[in-house]
Design a protein around this motif. Structure first.
Motif, PDB file in Angstrom:
ATOM      1  N   PHE A   3      69.430 108.694  54.510  1.00 41.29           N
ATOM      2  CA  PHE A   3      70.355 108.908  53.465  1.00 41.29           C
ATOM      3  C   PHE A   3      71.887 108.436  54.678  1.00 41.29           C
ATOM      4  N   ASP A   5      71.360 106.406  56.233  1.00 40.85           N
ATOM      5  CA  ASP A   5      71.227 104.642  56.772  1.00 40.85           C
ATOM      6  C   ASP A   5      71.423 104.011  55.480  1.00 40.85           C
ATOM      7  N   LYS A   6      71.854 104.370  54.768  1.00 41.51           N
ATOM      8  CA  LYS A   6      72.329 103.911  53.599  1.00 41.51           C
ATOM      9  C   LYS A   6      73.328 103.910  52.980  1.00 41.51           C
ATOM     10  N   PHE A   7      74.133 104.554  53.497  1.00 34.16           N
ATOM     11  CA  PHE A   7      75.860 104.495  54.007  1.00 34.16           C
ATOM     12  C   PHE A   7      76.173 102.843  53.779  1.00 34.16           C
ATOM     13  N   VAL A   8      77.102 102.747  53.243  1.00 28.73           N
ATOM     14  CA  VAL A   8      78.080 101.472  53.095  1.00 28.73           C
ATOM     15  C   VAL A   8      79.028 101.977  53.351  1.00 28.73           C
ATOM     16  N   GLY A   9      79.235 101.339  54.154  1.00 28.15           N
ATOM     17  CA  GLY A   9      81.354 101.567  54.036  1.00 28.15           C
ATOM     18  C   GLY A   9      82.186 101.813  55.495  1.00 28.15           C
ATOM     19  N   ASN A  10      82.834 101.792  55.363  1.00 29.75           N
ATOM     20  CA  ASN A  10      83.674 101.443  57.290  1.00 29.75           C
ATOM     21  C   ASN A  10      83.870 102.684  57.492  1.00 29.75           C
ATOM     22  N   ASP A  17      83.743 110.539  57.840  1.00 25.97           N
ATOM     23  CA  ASP A  17      82.213 110.257  57.891  1.00 25.97           C
ATOM     24  C   ASP A  17      80.953 110.790  57.934  1.00 25.97           C
ATOM     25  N   LEU A  20      81.961 112.842  54.577  1.00 29.03           N
ATOM     26  CA  LEU A  20      81.024 112.100  53.365  1.00 29.03           C
ATOM     27  C   LEU A  20      79.717 112.203  53.179  1.00 29.03           C
ATOM     28  N   LYS A  22      77.815 114.419  54.221  1.00 27.80           N
ATOM     29  CA  LYS A  22      77.337 115.325  53.749  1.00 27.80           C
ATOM     30  C   LYS A  22      77.109 115.781  52.364  1.00 27.80           C
ATOM     31  N   ALA A  23      78.997 115.552  51.662  1.00 31.08           N
ATOM     32  CA  ALA A  23      79.127 115.947  50.747  1.00 31.08           C
ATOM     33  C   ALA A  23      77.639 114.894  49.726  1.00 31.08           C
ATOM     34  N   LEU A  24      78.100 113.373  50.471  1.00 29.68           N
ATOM     35  CA  LEU A  24      77.242 112.635  49.145  1.00 29.68           C
ATOM     36  C   LEU A  24      75.407 112.543  48.943  1.00 29.68           C
ATOM     37  N   PHE A  27      75.939 116.313  46.618  1.00 34.87           N
ATOM     38  CA  PHE A  27      75.596 115.974  45.537  1.00 34.87           C
ATOM     39  C   PHE A  27      74.388 115.306  45.019  1.00 34.87           C
ATOM     40  N   ARG A  28      74.334 114.502  45.826  1.00 30.56           N
ATOM     41  CA  ARG A  28      72.987 113.954  45.313  1.00 30.56           C
ATOM     42  C   ARG A  28      71.769 115.048  44.796  1.00 30.56           C
TER      43      ARG A  28
ATOM     44  N   ARG B 148      82.969 120.188  47.342  1.00 32.65           N
ATOM     45  CA  ARG B 148      82.325 118.960  47.607  1.00 32.65           C
ATOM     46  C   ARG B 148      81.369 118.244  46.611  1.00 32.65           C
ATOM     47  N   VAL B 149      80.602 118.526  46.591  1.00 33.32           N
ATOM     48  CA  VAL B 149      80.023 118.163  45.154  1.00 33.32           C
ATOM     49  C   VAL B 149      80.974 117.627  44.204  1.00 33.32           C
ATOM     50  N   VAL B 152      83.430 115.346  44.671  1.00 36.60           N
ATOM     51  CA  VAL B 152      82.444 114.012  44.601  1.00 36.60           C
ATOM     52  C   VAL B 152      82.131 113.864  43.343  1.00 36.60           C
ATOM     53  N   ARG B 170      72.724 103.942  43.797  1.00 41.34           N
ATOM     54  CA  ARG B 170      72.751 104.069  45.785  1.00 41.34           C
ATOM     55  C   ARG B 170      72.847 104.986  46.075  1.00 41.34           C
ATOM     56  N   TYR B 171      73.556 106.236  45.980  1.00 38.33           N
ATOM     57  CA  TYR B 171      73.423 107.407  46.723  1.00 38.33           C
ATOM     58  C   TYR B 171      72.691 109.021  45.355  1.00 38.33           C
ATOM     59  N   VAL B 172      72.203 108.235  44.353  1.00 41.40           N
ATOM     60  CA  VAL B 172      70.976 109.493  43.507  1.00 41.40           C
ATOM     61  C   VAL B 172      69.840 109.198  43.502  1.00 41.40           C
ATOM     62  N   GLU B 174      69.148 106.276  45.437  1.00 45.88           N
ATOM     63  CA  GLU B 174      68.262 105.914  46.719  1.00 45.88           C
ATOM     64  C   GLU B 174      67.409 104.320  46.316  1.00 45.88           C
ATOM     65  N   ARG B 203      85.753 108.632  49.315  1.00 52.71           N
ATOM     66  CA  ARG B 203      86.305 108.912  50.914  1.00 52.71           C
ATOM     67  C   ARG B 203      88.029 109.815  50.218  1.00 52.71           C
ATOM     68  N   LEU B 206      87.955 113.116  48.871  1.00 45.62           N
ATOM     69  CA  LEU B 206      87.493 113.856  49.688  1.00 45.62           C
ATOM     70  C   LEU B 206      88.180 114.394  51.014  1.00 45.62           C
TER      71      LEU B 206
END
Lengths: 140, 210
Positions: A3, A5-10, A17, A20, A22-24, A27-28, B148-149, B152, B170-172, B174, B203, B206
């Motif tokens: 997960f 590795d897939k993060f795209v961000g600055n 980060d 973020l 953890k939150a993502l 969420f998933r 947090r969820v 988001v 992307r994030y759900v 993958e 971001r 959060l």
């Protein structure tokens, strides 16, 4: 970690980060759990049964209506026939009564005529000579 | 003599007719077999990918009934067009593309415009966060994770339709960027741009809380 590795961000702030990520991830996980629960929830097959039931109800109602209408029309027809028969009977009785009355009147008239003729034939004794004269005058 | 000629001439005719009939029967059998195979293939695709399509639509709409309806429509459309699927992308990407288009059509439909405003069937933000598995976290950690969820979810809800689609894929789900690009019909560069903006907003949501 896939997960992450897939993060795209600055990469502005490593701590942020990580938060973020953890939150993502949470969420998933929550969406997956929610979806699994919703997907495997028991479902009632009302839609599959309802049309049959509706059709049966509709057919039953239609048959019921036909029976009620048929019964009512037969009843009305019988009532109408009875009324006609009653009127015919009444008319027949009235005709008979009228004929009987006429007959009675005729009988009375005949009787009176007979009485008149019988009475007219009997000439009083006092008038006998005059009657004879009249009879002689009439002969040629 | 004439009879003999006729008999001789009839033989090849009968033989060719038999061959043609046999070919027709074989062709029909082949077609029937091909249809059976296609039906089996499609059934396996449905069994494999239905939960994923449903999950994506549920995350997008936040409405279980609507997600189920759109999932059904998606597979109905896929079944109708199954013969035209050439395998240029994976079956899931192809299905995802259909689902995204169906979702777009749904929201664009004028008759359903009021849904966008009222969203009576859509659940609140707390609903999704309540499904978060507790794992081995303490109660305090669970509460923090739920919060947090919730944040988001709120941020995702505020994204544009395209950003939300890209973000969820992307994030759900993958999905890879190339798959997202195929499913959405966007270029990979555009997908990256949408994803970057979406992540920035999440971001910010959060970060603003802390």
């Amino acid at each position: 970690m896939i997960f992450k590795d897939k993060f795209v961000g600055n990469m502005q702030n490593p701590e942020q980060d990580s938060e973020l990520n953890k939150a993502l991830k949470d969420f998933r996980l929550s969406v997956h759990a929610w979806s699994d629960a919703a997907f495997s929830r028991p479902r009632t097959a009302i839609a599959a049964v309802a049309p049959k039931r509706i059709w049966r109800l509709a057919v039953g109602c239609a048959l019921g209506c036909v029976l009620v209408a048929g019964g009512a029309s037969v009843g009305l027809w019988q009532h109408h026939q009875r009324e006609i028969e009653l009127r015919i009977t009444q008319a027949r009785i009235a005709e008979q009564q009228r004929l009987a009355a006429l007959q009675a009147q005729q009988d009375d008239e005949d009787l009176l005529a007979k009485v008149d003729s019988d009475v007219s034939r009997e000439v009083p004794i006092a008038m006998e000579p005059l009657a004879q004269l009249m009879a002689e005058d009439e002969t040629p | 003599m004439r009879n003999t000629t006729n008999a001789v001439n009839l033989q090849p005719v009968r033989a060719s007719t038999c061959v043609m009939a046999a070919a027709t029967v074989l062709e029909r059998m082949t077609m029937a077999t091909a249809e059976e195979i296609a039906a089996e293939e499609f059934a396996s695709v449905v069994a494999r990918h239905r939960p994923q399509i449903f999950r994506f639509l549920l995350a997008s709409t936040r409405d279980v009934d609507l997600a189920e309806t759109l999932t059904q429509d998606c597979f109905l459309k896929a079944h109708r067009n199954w013969s035209s699927f050439r395998g240029e992308s994976s079956a899931l990407t192809w299905l995802m593309r259909i689902a995204i288009n169906l979702q777009k059509d749904h929201w664009r439909n004028r008759r359903m415009q009021f849904w966008r405003h009222t969203q009576n069937n859509a659940v609140g933000l707390d609903e999704a966060s309540e499904w978060l598995p507790s794992g081995e976290r303490s109660v305090e950690q669970q509460l923090l994770a739920r919060e947090r969820v919730r944040q988001v979810s709120k941020a995702v809800q505020g994204l544009s339709e395209r950003q939300r689609t890209v973000f969820l894929l992307r994030y759900v789900e993958e999905s890879e960027l190339s798959e997202i690009a195929l499913a959405t019909g966007l270029s990979e560069g555009t997908v990256k741009a949408h994803l970057s903006r979406a992540v920035a907003r999440v971001r910010a949501a959060l970060g603003g809380k802390r």
